[in-house]
Design an enzyme around this catalytic site. Sequence first.
Site, PDB file in Angstrom:
ATOM      1  N   ASP A  40       0.794  -1.225   0.000  1.00 29.74           N
ATOM      2  CA  ASP A  40       0.000   0.000   0.000  1.00 29.74           C
ATOM      3  C   ASP A  40       0.829   1.278   0.000  1.00 29.74           C
ATOM      4  O   ASP A  40       0.338   2.346  -0.362  1.00 29.74           O
ATOM      5  CB  ASP A  40      -0.993   0.014   1.170  1.00 29.74           C
ATOM      6  CG  ASP A  40      -0.353  -0.311   2.509  1.00 29.74           C
ATOM      7  OD1 ASP A  40       0.849  -0.640   2.534  1.00 29.74           O
ATOM      8  OD2 ASP A  40      -1.071  -0.240   3.522  1.00 29.74           O
ATOM      9  N   GLU A  63       9.481 -10.677  -2.303  1.00 27.31           N
ATOM     10  CA  GLU A  63      10.461  -9.601  -2.487  1.00 27.31           C
ATOM     11  C   GLU A  63      11.883 -10.122  -2.599  1.00 27.31           C
ATOM     12  O   GLU A  63      12.710  -9.549  -3.320  1.00 27.31           O
ATOM     13  CB  GLU A  63      10.356  -8.597  -1.333  1.00 27.31           C
ATOM     14  CG  GLU A  63       9.076  -7.783  -1.321  1.00 27.31           C
ATOM     15  CD  GLU A  63       7.939  -8.436  -0.570  1.00 27.31           C
ATOM     16  OE1 GLU A  63       6.880  -7.795  -0.399  1.00 27.31           O
ATOM     17  OE2 GLU A  63       8.115  -9.613  -0.131  1.00 27.31           O
ATOM     18  N   HIS A 123       0.721   0.273  10.469  1.00 28.95           N
ATOM     19  CA  HIS A 123       1.130  -1.103  10.169  1.00 28.95           C
ATOM     20  C   HIS A 123       2.490  -1.093   9.476  1.00 28.95           C
ATOM     21  O   HIS A 123       2.916  -0.097   8.893  1.00 28.95           O
ATOM     22  CB  HIS A 123       0.074  -1.785   9.282  1.00 28.95           C
ATOM     23  CG  HIS A 123      -0.185  -1.092   7.987  1.00 28.95           C
ATOM     24  ND1 HIS A 123      -0.839   0.115   7.893  1.00 28.95           N
ATOM     25  CD2 HIS A 123       0.134  -1.443   6.715  1.00 28.95           C
ATOM     26  CE1 HIS A 123      -0.935   0.475   6.626  1.00 28.95           C
ATOM     27  NE2 HIS A 123      -0.343  -0.449   5.882  1.00 28.95           N
ATOM     28  N   HIS A 124       3.175  -2.197   9.552  1.00 28.12           N
ATOM     29  CA  HIS A 124       4.525  -2.404   9.031  1.00 28.12           C
ATOM     30  C   HIS A 124       5.597  -1.705   9.861  1.00 28.12           C
ATOM     31  O   HIS A 124       6.780  -1.753   9.505  1.00 28.12           O
ATOM     32  CB  HIS A 124       4.669  -1.966   7.565  1.00 28.12           C
ATOM     33  CG  HIS A 124       3.755  -2.673   6.609  1.00 28.12           C
ATOM     34  ND1 HIS A 124       3.134  -3.871   6.898  1.00 28.12           N
ATOM     35  CD2 HIS A 124       3.351  -2.344   5.348  1.00 28.12           C
ATOM     36  CE1 HIS A 124       2.380  -4.245   5.872  1.00 28.12           C
ATOM     37  NE2 HIS A 124       2.488  -3.338   4.916  1.00 28.12           N
ATOM     38  N   GLY A 419      26.697 -16.699  -1.775  1.00 32.55           N
ATOM     39  CA  GLY A 419      26.231 -18.071  -1.730  1.00 32.55           C
ATOM     40  C   GLY A 419      24.875 -18.289  -1.097  1.00 32.55           C
ATOM     41  O   GLY A 419      24.697 -19.235  -0.329  1.00 32.55           O
ATOM     42  N   ASP A 450      18.131 -29.785  -6.378  1.00 28.15           N
ATOM     43  CA  ASP A 450      16.762 -29.949  -5.899  1.00 28.15           C
ATOM     44  C   ASP A 450      16.522 -29.206  -4.588  1.00 28.15           C
ATOM     45  O   ASP A 450      15.459 -28.606  -4.377  1.00 28.15           O
ATOM     46  CB  ASP A 450      16.416 -31.432  -5.744  1.00 28.15           C
ATOM     47  CG  ASP A 450      17.441 -32.212  -4.919  1.00 28.15           C
ATOM     48  OD1 ASP A 450      18.512 -31.673  -4.597  1.00 28.15           O
ATOM     49  OD2 ASP A 450      17.164 -33.395  -4.614  1.00 28.15           O
ATOM     50  N   ASN A 477      19.558 -34.902  -6.555  1.00 26.07           N
ATOM     51  CA  ASN A 477      20.446 -35.809  -5.820  1.00 26.07           C
ATOM     52  C   ASN A 477      20.010 -35.944  -4.359  1.00 26.07           C
ATOM     53  O   ASN A 477      20.819 -36.181  -3.474  1.00 26.07           O
ATOM     54  CB  ASN A 477      21.907 -35.379  -5.938  1.00 26.07           C
ATOM     55  CG  ASN A 477      22.106 -33.907  -5.611  1.00 26.07           C
ATOM     56  OD1 ASN A 477      21.209 -33.242  -5.081  1.00 26.07           O
ATOM     57  ND2 ASN A 477      23.282 -33.397  -5.917  1.00 26.07           N
ATOM     58  N   GLY A 479      18.760 -33.967  -1.870  1.00 29.96           N
ATOM     59  CA  GLY A 479      19.167 -33.155  -0.726  1.00 29.96           C
ATOM     60  C   GLY A 479      20.290 -32.185  -1.016  1.00 29.96           C
ATOM     61  O   GLY A 479      20.637 -31.930  -2.170  1.00 29.96           O
ATOM     62  N   GLU A 483      26.297 -29.362   1.276  1.00 25.41           N
ATOM     63  CA  GLU A 483      26.381 -29.374   2.730  1.00 25.41           C
ATOM     64  C   GLU A 483      26.885 -30.726   3.231  1.00 25.41           C
ATOM     65  O   GLU A 483      27.650 -30.801   4.193  1.00 25.41           O
ATOM     66  CB  GLU A 483      25.003 -29.067   3.338  1.00 25.41           C
ATOM     67  CG  GLU A 483      24.300 -27.841   2.778  1.00 25.41           C
ATOM     68  CD  GLU A 483      25.031 -26.538   3.070  1.00 25.41           C
ATOM     69  OE1 GLU A 483      26.136 -26.551   3.636  1.00 25.41           O
ATOM     70  OE2 GLU A 483      24.479 -25.480   2.718  1.00 25.41           O
TER      71      GLU A 483
END
Length: 590
Positions: A40, A63, A123-124, A419, A450, A477, A479, A483
């Site tokens: 708004d 966003e 608001h916000h 990253g 994925d 793969n 996952g 990591e």
Amino acid sequence: MSPDAQSSNQPSKKDVSIGAYLLGRLKQLGVKHVFGQPGDFNMGFLDLIEDDEGIEWIGCCNEMNAGYAADGVNRVGVLVTTFGVGELSAMNAVAGAFSEMVPVVHIVGTPSTESQSQGALLHHTLGNGDFKIYHKMYENITVAQTVLSHHNAKDEIDRVLRECYIHSRPVYISIPTDICVKKIAADLSQPLVLTIPENVHEVEYAAINRVIGRIHKSANTIVLIDACASRHDISKELLDFINKTGFPFFTSPMGKSIIPENHPLFGGIYIGSVSEPHVKREVEEADLIISIGAIRSDFNTGGFTYHVSQAKTIELCYNRIKVFFATYEGVSMKHALPKITACIERMPSSTISPPYQHNLLEDDVKDQRITQNWFWHEVSSTLLQENDIIIGEMGTSVFGLMDIRFPPGSTFIGQILYGSIGYSVGACLGASLAATNVKERRRVCLFVGDGSFQVTAQEISTIIRHNLNPVIFLINNNGFTIERMLHGIKRKYNDIAQWKFDQTLEYFGGSNEVGRTVKLATKSDFKSFVSSILPATPSRIQFVEVMMDKYDAPRALIGTASFTAEEHMKEKVLPMLHEKLHKKEVSGEQ
């Protein structure tokens, strides 16, 4: 000449709204699309965007994704959000653009000046009457900020946009709702002044003389190119330097494709101890290294394993030149490099770097499983075409792309320093729109895992909505493999829910007319798919799910992980990984 300077034969200033003036300046920077979400406090400005024939509004699903899209246009990108909730959602994307030195203009629609002056409980807000708090948050991730008023708007818009362009970093512009429509006297026929200030002559002269002296004394010089060469637009000057000197050149992962990789002097990608052997040898045994635009982050340097001495390195940076241990501040490479090239006396070298060689793999016809190293070799040798825009997600995709050669005219988009998982999907939207603005439409190829895809998948609906046609390779793969390589190879937190990826386009509103979904489980499947889309650029989306083992990883990722993981992880994870990999296809292991 300043933006306000005028001559007697130029048209007089005309009354224009502040919002319209801002749009006019953005168009002068080449902006064609504005990304964001309505709220708004920004809708008055969105009215102006939608009614402007020269700029198209691209409404995104959130966003943060809009920020990634603005980043991915590969030139000045524009993001519009609403106050508070919108700008905070976008903050991660803007921080990434700041880290990676990408020019993004973030425009925030804020409450009226009266509401702010009264400290209204709107608001916000945080409920404390402080309307400056979000602005303050952005001070550390933008190079310039402003709150527009009726009195400062023209000068502040020009100042902030200039800072964005010159420094190649994000900026923050706050427009209160009542200020957007206020009229000011302005002449948009006067272009923005975007020239980089000249170097101080005495300092530049001393630096150039020192550089040329060292170059002429060296018997074995190489050039190492990194990301800032692209961020600060010296690709042409750099190519002129390479061609005149005949010096072999190498790039970092973030510097890929700044100079075409089919150039006869291109030696390969230097990633410290993770480099392929011939690359590591040539760089580290050189007498003199001319480093251009270096960003020595962990993943860009093979886990900080550069083995090059400062005592034999000349560094050209955005705002300084360093010759061994002496630093010449305030000397930009943009102005200095052409002068260095002009003064070089040496003729092109008779010693040419060996041709770039990717690890050639023996294809086991009996084993039809798609492995990481086989896949990236095939992508390089059979899939990629001239002028492709190649986007890699931070994960196995970026590390797989490090080892392959790009065709002439290619552009690489990735986020190796910051990253942020999921960046590439939003960037694909921005790049695909940018690719439609050129005379010959360029093909966009996205490579994403994925796990990363699940973070920002909804932006596929925006790609469909605007009839864009990227080729999207989703590496399934099971996952977060990157990591797993660093920690917790069998931990549940590196697992993900298995989506029905073959229904992605359908779920997001697509049909057979807008795209095709393909699932590739074997090497033969991949080869058949490549044959079906070449040589033409597809006219619709190609969503390609590629099945791979969750413990498989590209050579460069395995090497980097071995230098960046904690000591106990190097002892436990990597031996387990190596045991599971197809060793004959993982060459150059560290």
